[in-house]
Design an enzyme around this catalytic site. Structure first.
Site, PDB file in Angstrom:
ATOM      1  N   SER A   1      53.207  45.124 -24.952  1.00  0.00           N
ATOM      2  CA  SER A   1      52.660  45.338 -23.618  1.00  0.00           C
ATOM      3  C   SER A   1      51.766  44.171 -23.195  1.00  0.00           C
ATOM      4  O   SER A   1      51.427  44.064 -22.026  1.00  0.00           O
ATOM      5  CB  SER A   1      51.857  46.633 -23.611  1.00  0.00           C
ATOM      6  OG  SER A   1      50.885  46.594 -24.645  1.00  0.00           O
TER       7      SER A   1
ATOM      8  N   CYS B   1      54.883  46.837 -30.530  1.00  0.00           N
ATOM      9  CA  CYS B   1      53.933  47.644 -29.770  1.00  0.00           C
ATOM     10  C   CYS B   1      54.154  49.082 -30.230  1.00  0.00           C
ATOM     11  O   CYS B   1      55.289  49.576 -30.202  1.00  0.00           O
ATOM     12  CB  CYS B   1      54.250  47.511 -28.281  1.00  0.00           C
ATOM     13  SG  CYS B   1      53.313  48.630 -27.221  1.00  0.00           S
TER      14      CYS B   1
HETATM   15  N1  DGL Z   1      50.246  47.292 -27.750  1.00  0.00           N
HETATM   16  C1  DGL Z   1      49.804  48.648 -27.536  1.00  0.00           C
HETATM   17  C2  DGL Z   1      50.102  49.502 -28.758  1.00  0.00           C
HETATM   18  O1  DGL Z   1      50.306  49.002 -29.860  1.00  0.00           O
HETATM   19  C3  DGL Z   1      48.332  48.713 -27.200  1.00  0.00           C
HETATM   20  C4  DGL Z   1      47.975  48.232 -25.825  1.00  0.00           C
HETATM   21  C5  DGL Z   1      48.516  49.121 -24.722  1.00  0.00           C
HETATM   22  O2  DGL Z   1      48.011  50.250 -24.524  1.00  0.00           O
HETATM   23  O3  DGL Z   1      49.452  48.700 -24.083  1.00  0.00           O
HETATM   24  O4  DGL Z   1      50.165  50.691 -28.652  1.00  0.00           O
END
Ligand code: DGL
Length: 277
Positions: free
Chosen positions: A17, A79
């Site tokens: 993200s 992510c």
């Molecule tokens: N990259 C996201 C995760 O690992 C965290 C940041 C977001 O909420 O987009 O869940």
């Protein structure tokens, strides 16, 4: 270069993200130094952690479509929120090898725990999906998994407050219930959290093993590439663009943050309009 060589030399597509997935990309760079990477950070639409399953899946599909234009040979969903929401859909829809961060992290916790009490800290999307709990309890019914959403951790990391009393204070509040339960293993189930590992470790104490899924994800990727016969056999020549970065918002801002995480110097990041994909 023949077709086989082209495929071996094709990059791995890694997406997140935003900047958090760089902690996964960094681990892939360390463990698979011969591999090229195309990274996409959806900086215009971050955070995913507070969004619905459907929205995260739609975003993830668009990113995969973009990554395919870069001729990637495999995809890493770097992510947790996107892994929780979109992994199954993407696995059904694309024929490329695909790795997420949840299953490798859960596997590490399964083998690390001694007392069978595992904690998971993550975004609301990941905790509400119940994905870590389901995966671990499916593999060992006697283990119990307690999840805790820590929504303030992502902005604290992005503000650079990695070593700051504010972060310790908030970590203390979030983590106290996990301490009371007596977990011996804690999964850092969000890509940003390894960057505040020290603060989390201070609160949890030395006896609690902190699991960073990035390490196991890179190992799993290595095994998968070997199994599929897709690994790059030699390090690309000097001057070849090993790592390329794309974002959906300001490239400058991303570049600055990325350079504080990745020890290789990010030459450039390019902005793309992801809604076009
Ligand atoms: N990259 C996201 C995760 O690992 C965290 C940041 C977001 O909420 O987009 O869940």
């Amino acid at each position: 270069m023949d077709e086989k060589e082209l495929l071996h030399n094709a990059p791995i597509g890694v997406f997140d993200s935003g900047v958090g997935g760089l902690t996964v990309a960094r681990e892939i760079m360390r463990q698979l130094p011969n591999e090229r990477i195309v990274y996409f950070g959806d900086t215009a639409r971050v955070p995913y952690g507070s969004k619905s399953h459907e929205t995260i899946t739609r975003y993830s599909r668009q990113i995969v479509r973009f990554l395919r234009t870069q001729d990637v040979k495999a995809i890493v969903i770097a992510c947790n929120s996107a892994s929780a929401a979109a992994l199954e859909t993407l696995e059904e829809e694309i024929e490329l090898p695909i790795i997420d961060v949840v299953r490798p992290g859960a596997r590490t916790a399964l083998s690390a725990t001694k007392n069978g009490k595992i904690g998971v800290i993550a975004t609301e999307a990941t905790i509400n999906s119940g994905i870590y709990k389901r995966y671990i309890e499916e593999h060992n019914k006697t283990f119990s998994v307690v999840g805790k959403a820590c929504p303030l951790f992502v902005p604290l990391v992005e503000e650079g407050l990695w070593e700051d009393p504010v972060t310790d204070e908030i970590a203390g509040r979030y983590l106290s219930e996990l301490i009371d339960i007596g977990i011996d293993t804690l999964i850092l189930g969000c890509t940003h959290y390894p960057l505040i590992r020290s603060a989390i470790g201070r609160i949890m104490g030395e006896e609690v093993r902190l699991v960073n899924p990035a390490y196991e994800t890179a190992r799993a990727l290595k095994k998968l590439l070997e199994k599929k016969g897709l690994e790059s056999e030699k390090r690309p020549a000097l001057g070849t663009e090993l790592y390329r970065f794309f974002v959906s918002d300001s490239a400058d801002k991303f570049q600055k943050f990325a350079n504080s995480i990745i020890p290789y110097g990010i030459l450039s990041a390019k902005a793309v309009n992801i809604e076009d994909y």
